[in-house]
Design an enzyme around this catalytic site. Structure first.
Site, short mmCIF file in Angstrom:
data_model
loop_
_atom_site.label_atom_id
_atom_site.label_comp_id
_atom_site.label_asym_id
_atom_site.label_seq_id
_atom_site.Cartn_x
_atom_site.Cartn_y
_atom_site.Cartn_z
N HIS A 41 0.82 -1.01 -0.02
CA HIS A 41 0.13 -0.20 0.06
C HIS A 41 1.09 1.13 -0.01
CE1 HIS A 41 -3.74 2.33 1.52
NE2 HIS A 41 -2.70 3.11 1.23
N HIS A 76 1.59 5.26 -1.69
CA HIS A 76 1.17 6.70 -2.49
C HIS A 76 2.25 7.18 -3.08
CE1 HIS A 76 -2.88 6.53 -0.58
NE2 HIS A 76 -2.39 6.00 0.17
N LYS A 82 -9.35 -0.44 -5.73
CA LYS A 82 -9.52 0.22 -4.36
C LYS A 82 -10.85 0.88 -4.09
CE LYS A 82 -7.92 2.26 -0.78
NZ LYS A 82 -6.63 2.27 0.15
N HIS A 102 -10.61 0.89 1.97
CA HIS A 102 -10.19 2.04 3.02
C HIS A 102 -11.36 1.66 4.07
CE1 HIS A 102 -8.43 5.68 4.57
NE2 HIS A 102 -9.70 5.72 5.23
N HIS A 151 -4.28 -0.65 6.14
CA HIS A 151 -3.92 -0.08 7.01
C HIS A 151 -4.76 -0.03 8.15
CE1 HIS A 151 -6.47 2.82 5.19
NE2 HIS A 151 -5.74 3.43 4.22
N ASP A 177 1.44 2.61 3.55
CA ASP A 177 0.58 3.95 3.46
C ASP A 177 1.62 5.14 3.34
OD1 ASP A 177 -1.59 5.14 2.99
OD2 ASP A 177 -2.29 5.26 5.00
C1 NCD Z 1 -3.53 9.10 2.04
C2 NCD Z 1 -3.26 10.20 1.33
O1 NCD Z 1 -2.41 11.04 1.58
O2 NCD Z 1 -3.18 9.78 0.01
N1 NCD Z 1 -3.38 9.61 3.35
C3 NCD Z 1 -3.43 8.96 4.60
O3 NCD Z 1 -3.41 9.77 5.76
N2 NCD Z 1 -3.08 7.75 4.81
C4 NCD Z 1 -4.89 8.49 1.82
C5 NCD Z 1 -5.33 7.24 2.54
O4 NCD Z 1 -4.72 6.24 2.54
O5 NCD Z 1 -6.07 7.28 3.40
ZN ZN Z 2 -3.12 4.90 1.63
#
Ligand code: NCD
Ligand code: ZN
Length: 366
Positions: A13, A15, A99, A136, A174, A247
């Site tokens: 996971h 970003h 997702k 999520h 998460h 995450d």
């Molecule tokens: C994530 C993001 O910034 O894209 N933020 C987070 O707090 N984890 C989005 C997510 O996974 O909830």
């Molecule tokens: Zn995330």
């Protein structure tokens, strides 16, 4: 000096963002992790096969020379998801998973799903295909306290969904609560869960230590200490249903240190050293490889990585990393507030430049 060599980890996971931020953060992940499930919450989100292929190609192009890394793409489900595009994308190997963001639950989730029932036909297709659904797991109802959103999600959404579509493979993303750990443990093979390094380190007090700490804020928000301990027990238990999803979610500091600071913790550079420290503290170093390098691949039905990383315990605590510079700002790196002794090295074999292999792999799977 203790040292442990494990198979190269994967991040289930992540970003990566796009453009300048992606180019700045990608090397930290690609230097250590073999693969990552790449989140689709860009602006606009990745909602078609075509946009996913283009995004994947931008990631591969941004890889530093010599890094072998495979991005596994995900589909951002909306109320209007096209069944055929999703099916084709999965069958052709463009997507590893789809997702589900409840609309409004987190960063860039505005186009998410307004009610799970609305996308049941898509979920039935995914069940037939064996395509994993990544959730999520938080409700967005205004009557639910922000610290209860995950536990309420289990009762209101996840459990009914599991009963209606028992063969749908789901990753509860998460997880942050003892309730989520219990729920996953009580379920069978088809339900897995990712756990972040930061939720193993911080509890909700960490956001308020001496003042407001925006860099400790993410969603799902960190919970009470008993929940952190439940997550630690699950992650270090070698239970194959739990695996690493960092995450890692980079945001420029000005967006976090603002009147309405956004959610997300950037931990890619420190994730593996944090985990070694945590597993060491729990006397569970022998279970680290299962959590970071075996369990996720097993859930996704993928082979484990052939190469290895070595984690070594230094005599002195390691330095906290500097922020990562971006055009006109910086991104702060997650650092636990306690000493960390673990240094991560990718073993030589993993460093072998294999541009030809990477190029041909990407060409065949996209
Ligand atoms: C994530 C993001 O910034 O894209 N933020 C987070 O707090 N984890 C989005 C997510 O996974 O909830
Ligand atoms: Zn995330």
């Amino acid at each position: 000096m203790a040292s442990i060599t494990i198979r190269r980890p994967d991040d289930w996971h992540l970003h990566l963002r796009d453009g300048d931020i992606m180019r700045a953060v990608l090397p930290y992940t690609a230097a250590v992790f073999g693969r990552a499930i790449v989140m689709p919450n860009l602006i606009p989100p990745v909602t078609t096969k075509e946009t996913a292929i283009a995004y994947r190609n931008r990631i591969l192009k941004a890889l530093p020379p010599g890094h072998r890394f495979e991005p596994l793409m995900t589909y951002y489900l909306t109320d209007a998801t096209d069944d055929d595009d999703l099916r084709e994308g999965f069958e052709e190997g463009v997507f590893a998973a789809a997702k589900l963001y409840p609309a409004g639950a987190t960063t860039n989730s505005e186009s998410g799903v307004t009610s799970v029932e609305r996308i049941y036909p898509i979920l039935e297709t995914m069940q037939k295909l064996g395509m994993p659904l990544l959730v999520h797991g938080e409700v967005v109802d205004s009557d639910v306290d922000v610290f209860d959103r995950e536990a309420v999600f289990i009762d209101r959404v996840l459990d009914p969904l599991r009963k209606d579509l028992p063969d749908l493979r789901i990753v509860f993303e998460h997880v942050t609560t003892a309730e989520a750990v219990d729920y996953v443990q009580a379920n069978s093979e088809g339900l897995g869960a990712t756990i972040t390094p930061h939720h193993l380190v911080i509890n909700r007090n960490s956001m308020f230590r001496g003042g407001l700490r925006p860099h400790m804020y993410c969603l799902p928000v960190a919970k009470r200490e008993n929940h952190r301990l439940a997550l630690r027990a699950a992650a270090t238990s070698a239970d194959h249903r739990f695996f690493l999803g960092t995450d890692s979610a980079p945001h420029p500091s000005r967006d976090k240190e603002s009147d309405c600071g956004c959610a997300g913790i950037f931990n890619a550079p420190t994730a593996m050293s944090c985990l070694a420290q945590i597993f060491d503290e729990e006397n569970a170093l022998g279970c680290l490889e299962a959590f970071t390098s075996l369990n996720g691949a097993r859930f996704y039905g993928l082979p484990v990585n052939d190469d290895t990383v070595t984690l070594t315990k230094a005599a002195e605590p390691i330095a906290n990393p500097d922020p990562v510079s971006i055009a006109d700002d910086e991104i702060r790196v997650f650092a636990p507030m306690a000493p960390n002794y673990w240094v991560v090295e990718v073993d030589d074999e993993a460093q072998l430049v294999n541009d030809a292999g990477l190029t041909s792999r990407s060409a065949t799977s996209v």
